[in-house]
Design an enzyme around this catalytic site. Structure first.
Site, mmCIF file in Angstrom:
data_model
loop_
_atom_site.group_PDB
_atom_site.id
_atom_site.type_symbol
_atom_site.label_atom_id
_atom_site.label_comp_id
_atom_site.label_asym_id
_atom_site.label_seq_id
_atom_site.Cartn_x
_atom_site.Cartn_y
_atom_site.Cartn_z
ATOM 1 N N ASP A 331 0.843 -1.186 0.000
ATOM 2 C CA ASP A 331 0.000 0.000 0.000
ATOM 3 C C ASP A 331 0.875 1.231 0.000
ATOM 4 O OD1 ASP A 331 -2.500 -0.922 0.091
ATOM 5 O OD2 ASP A 331 -2.718 -0.869 2.262
ATOM 6 N N ASP A 639 -5.611 -3.648 4.057
ATOM 7 C CA ASP A 639 -6.222 -3.219 5.314
ATOM 8 C C ASP A 639 -7.746 -3.320 5.299
ATOM 9 O OD1 ASP A 639 -6.558 -1.195 3.493
ATOM 10 O OD2 ASP A 639 -5.459 0.314 4.618
ATOM 11 N N ASP A 643 -9.924 -6.429 0.764
ATOM 12 C CA ASP A 643 -8.571 -6.922 0.505
ATOM 13 C C ASP A 643 -8.416 -8.382 0.903
ATOM 14 O OD1 ASP A 643 -7.779 -4.459 -0.376
ATOM 15 O OD2 ASP A 643 -7.009 -3.804 1.561
HETATM 16 P P1 ADP Z 1 -5.041 4.523 -0.468
HETATM 17 O O1 ADP Z 1 -5.273 4.126 0.947
HETATM 18 O O2 ADP Z 1 -4.309 3.489 -1.272
HETATM 19 O O3 ADP Z 1 -4.406 5.870 -0.614
HETATM 20 P P2 ADP Z 1 -7.941 4.779 -0.623
HETATM 21 O O4 ADP Z 1 -8.733 3.677 -1.217
HETATM 22 O O5 ADP Z 1 -7.953 4.976 0.839
HETATM 23 O O6 ADP Z 1 -6.448 4.634 -1.183
HETATM 24 O O7 ADP Z 1 -8.396 6.147 -1.266
HETATM 25 C C1 ADP Z 1 -8.676 6.280 -2.631
HETATM 26 C C2 ADP Z 1 -9.169 7.673 -2.916
HETATM 27 O O8 ADP Z 1 -10.386 7.889 -2.218
HETATM 28 C C3 ADP Z 1 -8.228 8.758 -2.418
HETATM 29 O O9 ADP Z 1 -7.344 9.134 -3.441
HETATM 30 C C4 ADP Z 1 -9.159 9.889 -2.074
HETATM 31 O O10 ADP Z 1 -9.426 10.678 -3.207
HETATM 32 C C5 ADP Z 1 -10.428 9.194 -1.681
HETATM 33 N N1 ADP Z 1 -10.543 9.119 -0.215
HETATM 34 C C6 ADP Z 1 -9.674 8.565 0.672
HETATM 35 N N2 ADP Z 1 -10.110 8.655 1.928
HETATM 36 C C7 ADP Z 1 -11.304 9.290 1.872
HETATM 37 C C8 ADP Z 1 -12.291 9.684 2.840
HETATM 38 N N3 ADP Z 1 -12.137 9.442 4.136
HETATM 39 N N4 ADP Z 1 -13.396 10.319 2.395
HETATM 40 C C9 ADP Z 1 -13.580 10.562 1.093
HETATM 41 N N5 ADP Z 1 -12.713 10.218 0.142
HETATM 42 C C10 ADP Z 1 -11.582 9.602 0.493
HETATM 43 MG MG MG Z 2 -6.791 4.392 2.588
#
Ligand code: ADP
Ligand code: MG
Length: 780
Positions: A331, A639, A643
């Site tokens: 990740d 996480d 997954d």
């Molecule tokens: P990673 O953990 O690999 O960075 P995530 O799946 O957590 O990826 O996040 C993917 C996308 O979702 C992020 O690039 C962001 O734009 C959006 N995102 C992440 N966290 C939040 C949140 N708490 N609320 C809204 N959008 C989110």
């Molecule tokens: Mg995340």
């Protein structure tokens, strides 16, 4: 109240359940009442049932092919009235069994306590406050909040559900998730069909809900079934099984040689008894008595060392597999980066603002450069920051010495800090815009939404990835707060310019809601929203991850970044971390490109691609499979709930200890207590060390045994006197194999361990050169 705790709850109405448990759905229990009930009902833990008892474990030490020979030898020497020999041989068996027993129980206890040290926590409502508490502290009457990824911490009667789905396989064996409801059910309903209950140890795979605790500890459904896995099976790994097969082979060879010795001697006219003793001497000499004990101890030491370096092994085979890992898929957020987010740029109403300040300290100003602006005087900026604050579950807490701490998602915490820098106060805002409903963030939808009341009527705020938000918007708020048609491409370009600096970009939107319903669904926010702007936050790489990535490359282990984040952000961060092995400009494959590739095409390109962005959790499984199909041994981190399949498929599934959900942890082979990439690299190093030491022990012990066996064999064939008696051989073996040889299990790692290429996964334990060496040394 106690008399109620034994009875079923599914047929009662929610209010009735709460009355009987003397609790309130919107308030929970008060601290005093919790303490009182904790006294009365005890901790929320299962009484541990003993697996194999110590006697069974001890008896098992004799149940090994190599020991059979020694037992038979004891018996026959007894019949021959060779008291001393019989005594000594049996003493060897006994000492061996005792050492094996002590070490094995120690190892089992260590592994058990490690897995127990990973405590579960639960989100509860107590005295009207939402709090995280250890699951052991739950009492009947507690109001528990569930969300996808949680392990249900106690038996609950559900009070509210929102698309709540629970995997109850721990209880019923049925792995298809069950859809939950809250309405009372007829009394005769069987446990598996009580959809308004959530049972302890089952896993929430989707949605959210709340419930009241109706049973804790041993009075839960799982507590009544509580059957523990037999302790001894914990220690079986592919390698121990390989060795078990190897000892069987050895057994036949030794028996064959002993028989030949006996036959040849008797033919020569030697006495039966003498020849039998010679055969016994040969057998006891050739048997590597210390082998099983050395195996267990080496593995157990490996597990302990990894735990010290923040990697907790959940399944023992992982220790050996780690040593042959060829690819680590990691990740980005929190593992390769620090997960310490700070908003640095905001674009709203077509204007770009920079934000000063570092970390979670809410001191900072807005402006382009040194020209400070008052955010409250900028309508679009103001709305964008407000959206970030309202559509948010993180809490910012002031520590004693001016330090700031966050509870919740760091991405959201950064938004709270940015809003506070602009002068927004959480309490005031929450009072003016009370929240009515929520769609929580899920990686697969990439956005979160909240419904609020306001002076002008109900309003919905959204935040999420730029793509997911833009797709829902029709208009955009201009700098003075009026509306204009949306130019999605221009917004996309702005966002990419920010992402190119390695910033994580979130977009914001608003919807003035016409209906007055208090429920919010995905369909409600599908279209017609107003785009408010984007906020870009920095998430610096972990310095130790940079080091660890370099170490992995040196060790011939590839590192790939798999992230849900934007491709441009991901590639920029990957470049900073050095994933490209020298290359600065990295290419990223997006989830969409990935879904368009056939399996064959993916296999062809997966090795060359260092970064995978906007990857849906389901796609991680495809990546693992593609890498495995090209012959790789894959470690994959994860996480979230989704997954789990990829973690199971990977050779080493690695779950995050801090941010990981319980579902991910259950599916993993290893859990990182610090969520840090460098801990994976450390575990790989330890894994190599363990394998090394095992091979060292074997190459050390086998020549000794072979030598002793050959001495006896030669003596008999040459017709000379036995140069060494069984008793003497046993003495030598005891003092060397068991006492000296075991030290090899404690050997420090060789220098240069992490400069070699990974071991071939199907490489045999003893390679050609090693076998030659064993034979050569044995003959010598
Ligand atoms: P990673 O953990 O690999 O960075 P995530 O799946 O957590 O990826 O996040 C993917 C996308 O979702 C992020 O690039 C962001 O734009 C959006 N995102 C992440 N966290 C939040 C949140 N708490 N609320 C809204 N959008 C989110
Ligand atoms: Mg995340």
């Amino acid at each position: 109240m106690r008399k109620y705790l034994q009875q079923p709850w599914h047929h009662l109405a929610e209010e009735e359940v709460l009355t009987r448990l003397e609790s309130q759905a919107d308030h929970g229990l008060d601290a005093e009442e919790v303490a009182h009930r904790r006294e009365r009902f005890g901790a929320n833990t299962l009484t541990v049932q003993k697996g194999k008892g110590p006697l069974a474990l001890f008896a098992q030490q004799f149940n090994q092919p190599l020991v059979y020979i020694l037992l038979v030898a004891t018996l026959v020497t007894l019949l021959l009235q060779e008291w001393i020999d019989a005594g000594v041989i049996f003493a060897v068996v006994l000492v061996n069994a005792i050492i094996g027993f002590v070490q094995e129980s120690k190892a089992i206890r260590a592994i058990e306590s490690l897995s127990r040290s990973m405590t579960n926590s639960a989100t509860v409502l107590r005295a009207g406050q939402r709090r995280q508490v250890p699951a052991v502290d739950l009492v009947p009457g507690d109001i528990v909040l569930l969300q996808s990824g949680d392990k249900v911490p106690a038996d609950l009667r559900l009070l509210t559900v929102k698309e709540l789905q629970v995997d109850e396989s721990a209880l019923t064996g049925e792995s298809v998730p069950v859809q939950k409801a809250k309405a009372p059910m007829p009394e005769p309903t069987v446990l598996a069909d009580r959809h308004n209950m959530a049972y302890s140890s089952t896993l929430v795979t989707y949605g959210i809900g709340t419930g009241v605790v109706v049973g804790t500890g041993d009075s839960t459904a799982i507590g009544r079934f509580n059957a523990l896995i037999a302790a001894a099976d914990i220690l079986a790994t592919p390698l121990t099984q390989k060795i078990a097969r190897f000892s069987k082979l050895l057994l036949y060879i030794i028996l064959g040689l002993a028989a030949v010795t006996f036959a040849v001697g008797v033919q020569r006219g030697e006495s039966w008894i003498d020849m039998f003793m010679a055969a016994v001497a040969l057998a006891v000499g050739a048997i590597p008595e210390g082998l099983p004990a050395a195996m267990t101890i080496t593995l157990a030491i490996g597990v302990a060392k990894m735990a010290r370096r923040n990697a907790i092994i959940r399944k023992l085979p992982a220790v050996e597999t780690l040593g042959s890992t060829t690819v680590i898929c990691s990740d980005k957020t929190g593992t390769l980066t620090q997960n310490q987010m700070t908003v640095q740029e905001v674009v709203a109403g077509g204007r770009q603002y920079t934000v000063t300040g570092v970390g979670y300290d809410p001191e900072g100003t807005f402006g382009p450069g040194d020209d400070q602006v008052d955010p409250m005087g900028q309508p679009a900026l103001r709305e964008c920051l407000l959206a970030g604050l309202l559509c948010n579950d993180a809490v910012l807490i002031a520590g004693e010495n001016g330090e700031w701490r966050v509870e919740g998602d760091p991405t959201e915490a950064a938004l709270v800090v940015a809003a506070r820098k602009a002068g927004f106060d959480r309490e005031t805002v929450a009072g003016r815009y009370p929240r009515r409903d929520i769609i929580p963030f899920e990686s697969r939808y990439q956005y979160m939404a909240t419904l609020h009341d306001s002076d002008t009527g109900p309003v919905v705020y959204l935040k999420g990835s730029v793509e997911s938000i833009l797709a829902r918007c029709r208009q955009v708020m201009t700098i003075d707060g009026s509306m204009e048609d949306l130019d999605a491409e221009a917004c996309q370009r702005t966002a990419e310019a920010i992402a190119a600096k390695g910033l994580r970009v979130l977009a914001f939107a608003r919807l003035e809601r016409q209906s007055t319903g208090t429920e919010l669904t995905h369909a409600d926010v599908a279209e017609g929203l107003t785009f408010l702007g984007v906020q870009g936050m920095i998430d610096p790489p972990r310095p130790e991850a940079v080091e660890a990535v370099r170490a992995c490359h040196e060790a011939g282990v590839r590192v790939k970044m798999i992230t849900g984040d934007h491709a441009v952000t991901a590639a920029a961060i990957a470049g900073q971390i050095g994933l490209g092995e020298g290359e600065e400009q990295l290419s990223a494959m997006t989830g969409r490109q990935l879904s368009e590739l056939s399996d064959d095409a993916l296999r062809a390109s997966v090795e060359q691609t260092p970064v995978f962005a906007r990857v849906a959790p389901e796609q991680k499984l495809r990546l693992v499979e593609a890498l495995q199909a090209t012959g790789h041994v894959v470690a994959m981190t994860g996480d979230g709930v989704n997954d789990a399949p990829a973690l199971r498929q990977a050779n080493i599934g690695v779950a995050m200890g801090i941010t990981g959900t319980e579902v991910a942890k259950e599916a993993s082979d290893m859990v990182l207590t610090d969520d840090n990439f460098s801990s994976i690299a450390a575990a790989v190093e330890e894994g190599r060390g363990v394998y090394d030491n095992l091979v060292k022990f074997i190459t050390w012990t086998l020549p000794t045994n072979l030598g002793e066996g050959l001495v006896i064999l030669t003596a008999v064939f040459a017709g000379s006197q036995l140069p060494i008696l069984p008793v003497q051989i046993l003495w030598v073996n005891m003092t060397t194999a068991v006492l000296l040889g075991l030290m090899l299990a404690f050997e420090p790692k060789e220098p240069g361990l992490m400069e070699r290429p990974p071991r071939e996964p199907d490489e045999p334990l003893l390679t050609g050169p090693l076998i030659t060496r064993i034979c050569l040394v044995g003959c010598l």
